[in-house]
Design a protein around this motif. Sequence first.
Motif, PDB file in Angstrom:
ATOM      1  N   PHE A  35     145.682  38.348  29.065  1.00 39.55           N
ATOM      2  CA  PHE A  35     146.946  39.039  28.790  1.00 39.55           C
ATOM      3  C   PHE A  35     147.689  38.368  27.634  1.00 39.55           C
ATOM      4  O   PHE A  35     148.904  38.212  27.663  1.00 39.55           O
ATOM      5  CB  PHE A  35     147.827  39.059  30.049  1.00 39.55           C
ATOM      6  CG  PHE A  35     147.205  39.752  31.230  1.00 39.55           C
ATOM      7  CD1 PHE A  35     146.934  41.110  31.206  1.00 39.55           C
ATOM      8  CD2 PHE A  35     146.882  39.038  32.373  1.00 39.55           C
ATOM      9  CE1 PHE A  35     146.357  41.746  32.300  1.00 39.55           C
ATOM     10  CE2 PHE A  35     146.310  39.656  33.474  1.00 39.55           C
ATOM     11  CZ  PHE A  35     146.039  41.022  33.438  1.00 39.55           C
ATOM     12  N   TYR A  82     149.371  48.117  27.978  1.00 43.02           N
ATOM     13  CA  TYR A  82     150.267  47.699  29.057  1.00 43.02           C
ATOM     14  C   TYR A  82     151.238  48.782  29.500  1.00 43.02           C
ATOM     15  O   TYR A  82     151.675  48.791  30.650  1.00 43.02           O
ATOM     16  CB  TYR A  82     151.074  46.459  28.639  1.00 43.02           C
ATOM     17  CG  TYR A  82     150.203  45.262  28.370  1.00 43.02           C
ATOM     18  CD1 TYR A  82     149.697  44.503  29.416  1.00 43.02           C
ATOM     19  CD2 TYR A  82     149.861  44.906  27.077  1.00 43.02           C
ATOM     20  CE1 TYR A  82     148.882  43.406  29.176  1.00 43.02           C
ATOM     21  CE2 TYR A  82     149.044  43.807  26.822  1.00 43.02           C
ATOM     22  CZ  TYR A  82     148.554  43.074  27.874  1.00 43.02           C
ATOM     23  OH  TYR A  82     147.747  42.007  27.641  1.00 43.02           O
ATOM     24  N   ARG A 102     146.882  48.267  33.645  1.00 40.20           N
ATOM     25  CA  ARG A 102     146.802  46.942  33.009  1.00 40.20           C
ATOM     26  C   ARG A 102     148.167  46.256  33.035  1.00 40.20           C
ATOM     27  O   ARG A 102     148.265  45.061  33.284  1.00 40.20           O
ATOM     28  CB  ARG A 102     146.296  47.069  31.577  1.00 40.20           C
ATOM     29  CG  ARG A 102     146.220  45.756  30.824  1.00 40.20           C
ATOM     30  CD  ARG A 102     145.473  45.939  29.498  1.00 40.20           C
ATOM     31  NE  ARG A 102     145.551  44.803  28.629  1.00 40.20           N
ATOM     32  CZ  ARG A 102     144.858  43.681  28.768  1.00 40.20           C
ATOM     33  NH1 ARG A 102     144.031  43.554  29.781  1.00 40.20           N
ATOM     34  NH2 ARG A 102     144.993  42.698  27.901  1.00 40.20           N
ATOM     35  N   GLY A 103     149.225  47.003  32.806  1.00 38.47           N
ATOM     36  CA  GLY A 103     150.579  46.447  32.875  1.00 38.47           C
ATOM     37  C   GLY A 103     150.910  45.962  34.274  1.00 38.47           C
ATOM     38  O   GLY A 103     151.501  44.893  34.456  1.00 38.47           O
ATOM     39  N   ALA A 106     149.114  42.763  34.897  1.00 38.99           N
ATOM     40  CA  ALA A 106     149.778  41.650  34.212  1.00 38.99           C
ATOM     41  C   ALA A 106     150.979  41.158  35.017  1.00 38.99           C
ATOM     42  O   ALA A 106     151.198  39.947  35.143  1.00 38.99           O
ATOM     43  CB  ALA A 106     150.213  42.076  32.808  1.00 38.99           C
TER      44      ALA A 106
END
Length: 157
Positions: A35, A82, A102-103, A106
Motif C-alpha cells: 500500500f 483505493y 483495495r481501499g 488498506a
Amino acid sequence: MNEDKYVESDLTTLMTAGISLLIRELHEHLDELGFGHIRPAHGYLFKRITPDGATGIEISEYLGITKQAVSKIVDHLEENGYVQRTNHPTDMRGKLIVLTERGKLAIQAKEKIVAEIEARWAQRIGVERMDLLKKDLTTLVEEANGGQVPRGARPVW
C-alpha cells in the motif's frame, strides 16, 4: 532514565513527535504490504469517506482544502485502486467517492498496524499507564468539544 528531559520538553513537541513516530512506522508497514501509494494526508480523506462515501465538496470542507486539491488526491487514489467515483444516489450531476475493496483492505491493514504499535507502546510504558494516558486525553478532548470525542481527527494545516 533522566527525569529532567520530561520537564524540558513541552507537550506539543512530545505529542507531535509521538504521532510522527506512529505515522512513520505505520507507513513503513503499509508500504511493505503493498500500500505504498498511500500518504499520511490520505488517511484524513479515508476517514471522511467511510463508510458511505462522500462528495468532493464534503471532503474539501472536511480537509479545509480546495475542491481542485481534493480532485488531485482522489485522482491519485483512484489511479492506484483505493477509491472510485460513482454516481451520486440523489444528485444526478454529482459524484460520490467511495472506497474500493483495495481501499477497505488498506484501512483494515492500517487498523491492525496501529493496534500493534499501540500494544507495543503499552507494553513499554505499562498497560495501566497507557490506559490512563488515553483516559486523560479523552477527558481533555471531550471537554473541548462539548462532551464529544470527534469521530476522526481533522488536519490542522
